[in-house]
Design a protein around this motif. Structure first.
Motif, PDB file in Angstrom:
ATOM      1  N   THR B  43       0.837  -1.198   0.000  1.00  0.00           N
ATOM      2  CA  THR B  43       0.000   0.000   0.000  1.00  0.00           C
ATOM      3  C   THR B  43       0.874   1.250   0.000  1.00  0.00           C
ATOM      4  OG1 THR B  43      -1.775  -1.156   1.121  1.00  0.00           O
ATOM      5  CG2 THR B  43      -1.797   1.220   1.276  1.00  0.00           C
ATOM      6  N   GLN B  82      -7.685   0.496  -0.547  1.00  0.00           N
ATOM      7  CA  GLN B  82      -7.838  -0.745   0.208  1.00  0.00           C
ATOM      8  C   GLN B  82      -9.054  -0.678   1.126  1.00  0.00           C
ATOM      9  OE1 GLN B  82      -4.296  -1.948   2.308  1.00  0.00           O
ATOM     10  NE2 GLN B  82      -5.096  -3.978   2.689  1.00  0.00           N
ATOM     11  N   ASP B 158      -5.746  -1.441  -4.945  1.00  0.00           N
ATOM     12  CA  ASP B 158      -5.245  -2.026  -3.708  1.00  0.00           C
ATOM     13  C   ASP B 158      -6.240  -3.086  -3.215  1.00  0.00           C
ATOM     14  OD1 ASP B 158      -3.788  -2.550  -1.479  1.00  0.00           O
ATOM     15  OD2 ASP B 158      -3.580  -0.454  -0.867  1.00  0.00           O
ATOM     16  N   GLU B 159      -5.966  -4.317  -3.511  1.00  0.00           N
ATOM     17  CA  GLU B 159      -6.817  -5.444  -3.133  1.00  0.00           C
ATOM     18  C   GLU B 159      -8.281  -5.189  -3.484  1.00  0.00           C
ATOM     19  OE1 GLU B 159      -5.952  -7.089   0.628  1.00  0.00           O
ATOM     20  OE2 GLU B 159      -3.901  -6.379   0.617  1.00  0.00           O
TER      21      GLU B 159
END
Ligand SMILES: Nc1ncnc2c1ncn2[C@@H]1O[C@H](COP(=O)(O)OP(=O)(O)OP(=O)(O)O)[C@@H](O)[C@H]1O
Ligand SMILES: [Mg+2]
Lengths: 280, 344
Positions: B43, B82, B158-159
């Protein structure tokens, strides 16, 4: 029993409020419709019939309409700056909050010492050679100077309370939303307008309601700076209660102030309503 | 054209170093996956590229332009956070339209793009809702749609699928890959999920402790791990490692067997669990646990006192306590330097 517990715990505070708030309130409401031991609207007609009433009413409205927006703009600007500070934030908050610790009468007197005939402003003007001799700034011929002086004193005195509320509110907005706005192309102004302001609504509500109600109750500053030159609702209430000894008419004034405050509170709540589901 | 170049980027938070001099170039239109354990700095790296974090040292270039002093909005990127960062005060529609509104895109175009991305993420029936009325997975898809609607040169994710159920995830994964390839977007995609990484990536960057250990295509990362960490992190079950004693002339003795190996002072033997088959001449393994998994059987054993796993045909069913012999496929054997942990 556990279900009743919260109510039991609230009981002392509720009793206190009933005793010292609700009771006097009912008393005042009662007084306003009572004359010579009979129910009547005469107090209200006497109040409205007096030549000073509409001046006082509109002066109060005008003061609120000028002071509150200025304070709102300043408080928002200051809160945005303070929120961005990395360090020294609490010291600055304390400094801004100093005027809060001063009573409104004292604040009025401080600004009187600026504007009166032998005050700082006149000394300055004379010293700079702008005028030959001190001028009477707060006289009846130029009530607009009195008005400006009151606005200045009010802004100086009571902007910090809004700012403190807004700083707290801005602190509650998670940082990620500002970051998302940055990434998705918002300029500083767009970020403020489209993200910060809408998410600040609950705090804005609190700050505005508090300030607007206090603005309708403006009194000591007005009296200190303008005497009776610039009547407002509160000074008229005082006048009827203590100089005229007309308790009923004073109560009617109090009811008018209450009605205006309630109306504006509802208006602010409506305007800054956050739809269900849209809360943070 | 949006090549991303990360040049010696390091980031410290106080005395803690989250990134140690990262060098990475992502080609135009490439799909780069960042893979690594929790807390390894994925991140942080993404946020530095986005401009939400300033690197302590180093440079970031996007499309031939140095951007590390530019604010995020001047970098021509979109990002899926995220933690989603879906605005609570806006409806799903306005959330997806947010970036377009900032660019003052005409209403008709906004409608078109919101509709298209919402359909893609299967959230078209939620457009009028607020984020507080969505589930975590729905919110996450709004975040992805908001980024896709920008049709940016560079997208940072991010994910983005971490909160979806397995089936939806599989479907979204395929759709994302298709859309991003079609729109010629350069993508950096962070994930914990190896299968997702393998299936999406043109290249995978494996990160460990704030460093990029290997950046290569998925097969290469799987077959030829550049470091012991990569082998132990990628693959389910991961690579087996056994200590080896030098037997002279590039030969190494591993659990009583002799293998050809590198000419080095010390080496560690490594083999993937599926590159083993039963053979009389194999490594002697004492079976501990047998797990029949349908297509194959996972055997956990102990070789010379070290843990060892093998994926065998499901027709083979050794019992716990049995001694079996497992022979490695010769060209799949890898060697690592025990001191530097890198491949030999
Ligand atoms: N603002 C910060 N201050 C101090 N340390 C931080 C900060 N942000 C991140 N870190 C640290 O930097 C390291 C890398 O964090 P990062 O968020 O990049 O990890 P990650 O790889 O994204 O992990 P995950 O997979 O769990 O999301 C972590 O050890 C974290 O504790
Ligand atoms: Mg992370």
């Amino acid at each position: 029993m556990p279900r009743m517990l919260p109510y039991l715990l609230l009981l002392p505070a509720t009793a206190f409020l009933c005793l010292f708030f609700l009771y006097p309130f009912v008393q005042v409401a009662h007084d306003s419709v009572m004359r010579n031991a009979a129910y009547t609207l005469e107090n209200f007609t006497r109040m409205a019939g007096h030549w000073k009433f509409s001046t006082a009413f509109w002066n109060t409205m005008l003061l609120a309409a000028v002071v509150v927006p200025i304070q709102l703009a300043m408080a928002l600007t200051m809160a945005s700056i303070v929120t961005k500070l990395q360090r020294g934030r609490s010291s600055i908050l304390y400094i801004f909050a100093i005027p809060l610790g001063i009573s409104d009468l004292a604040a009025g007197l401080i600004w009187l010492s600026v504007f009166e005939q032998s005050g700082f402003l006149n000394s300055l003007l004379v010293g700079l050679g702008v005028v030959d001799q001190p001028i009477l700034l707060l006289g009846y011929q130029n009530t607009w100077v009195i008005f400006i002086a009151i606005v200045l004193a009010e802004v100086w005195r009571a902007t910090a309370i809004m700012m403190v509320i807004l700083v707290a509110g801005m602190g509650l907005i998670p940082k990620e939303y500002g970051e998302a706005a940055d990434v998705f192309g918002a300029s500083r102004w767009q970020k403020f307008r489209r993200v910060t302001l809408p998410m600040l609504k609950p705090s804005l509500q609190t700050a505005l309601i508090l300030r607007v109600i206090l603005a309708f109750e403006v009194f000591a500053v007005v009296v200190a700076l303008g005497g009776t030159q610039l009547p407002v609702l509160m000074s008229e209430t005082y006048h009827w209660q203590f100089q005229m000894q007309e308790r009923g008419v004073a109560a009617a004034f109090a009811m008018v102030i209450l009605a205006v405050s309630v109306a504006f509170t509802i208006l602010i709540l409506r305007l800054l309503h956050v739809p269900k589901g849209a809360r943070v | 054209m949006a090549v991303i170049e990360i040049k010696q980027v390091a980031k410290s938070f106080g005395s803690f170093t989250a990134l140690h001099s990262v060098d990475l170039t992502i080609a135009d239109q490439e799909f780069m996956v960042l893979l690594g354990a929790s807390g390894c700095g994925k991140t942080t790296l993404l946020r530095i590229i986005a401009g939400l974090e300033t690197p302590t040292t180093g440079e970031v270039w996007i499309g031939g332009r140095r951007v590390d002093h530019l604010p995020p909005r001047e970098r021509g990127i979109a990002m899926v956070f995220q933690n989603y960062a879906v605005f609570p005060h806006l409806t799903v529609f306005e959330n997806i339209a947010f970036g377009l509104r900032m660019k003052k895109v005409p209403q008709a175009e906004v409608d078109r793009r919101v509709k298209r991305t919402a359909e893609l993420m299967h959230i078209e029936q939620l457009l009028k809702r607020y984020s507080g009325q969505l589930s975590g997975g729905q919110r996450q898809r709004v975040a992805v749609a908001r980024a896709l609607a920008m049709e940016p040169d560079v997208i940072l994710m991010d994910e983005p699928l971490s909160n979806l159920d397995a089936l939806l995830r599989l479907e979204m994964r395929a759709e994302l890959k298709g859309v991003l390839a079609e729109s010629k977007t350069t993508t950096i995609y962070v994930t914990h999920d190896q299968v997702e990484a393998m299936s999406l990536a043109d290249r995978i960057s494996v990160m460990n402790g704030g460093r990029i250990v290997q950046a290569a295509n998925p097969v290469e990362v799987y077959r030829n791990p550049a470091a012991r960490f990569v082998g132990s992190f990628i693959g389910n079950p991961p690579m087996n490692f056994l200590t080896a004693q030098p037997a002279g002339a590039g030969k190494w003795q591993v659990a009583g067997q002799v293998f050809d190996g590198p000419a080095a002072a010390a080496a560690e033997f490594a083999i993937r669990p599926e590159d083993l088959h039963p053979s009389e001449s194999g490594l002697p393994a004492e079976v501990r646990v047998v797990e029949p998994l349908g297509p194959h059987t996972l055997v956990t054993a102990s070789v010379a006192g070290q843990p060892f796993r093998a994926v065998l045909e499901s027709t083979l069913t050794p019992r716990p306590g049995d001694m079996i012999h497992l022979a490695p496929v010769p060209d799949r054997i890898r060697w690592f330097d025990p001191a530097t942990q890198s491949a030999l």
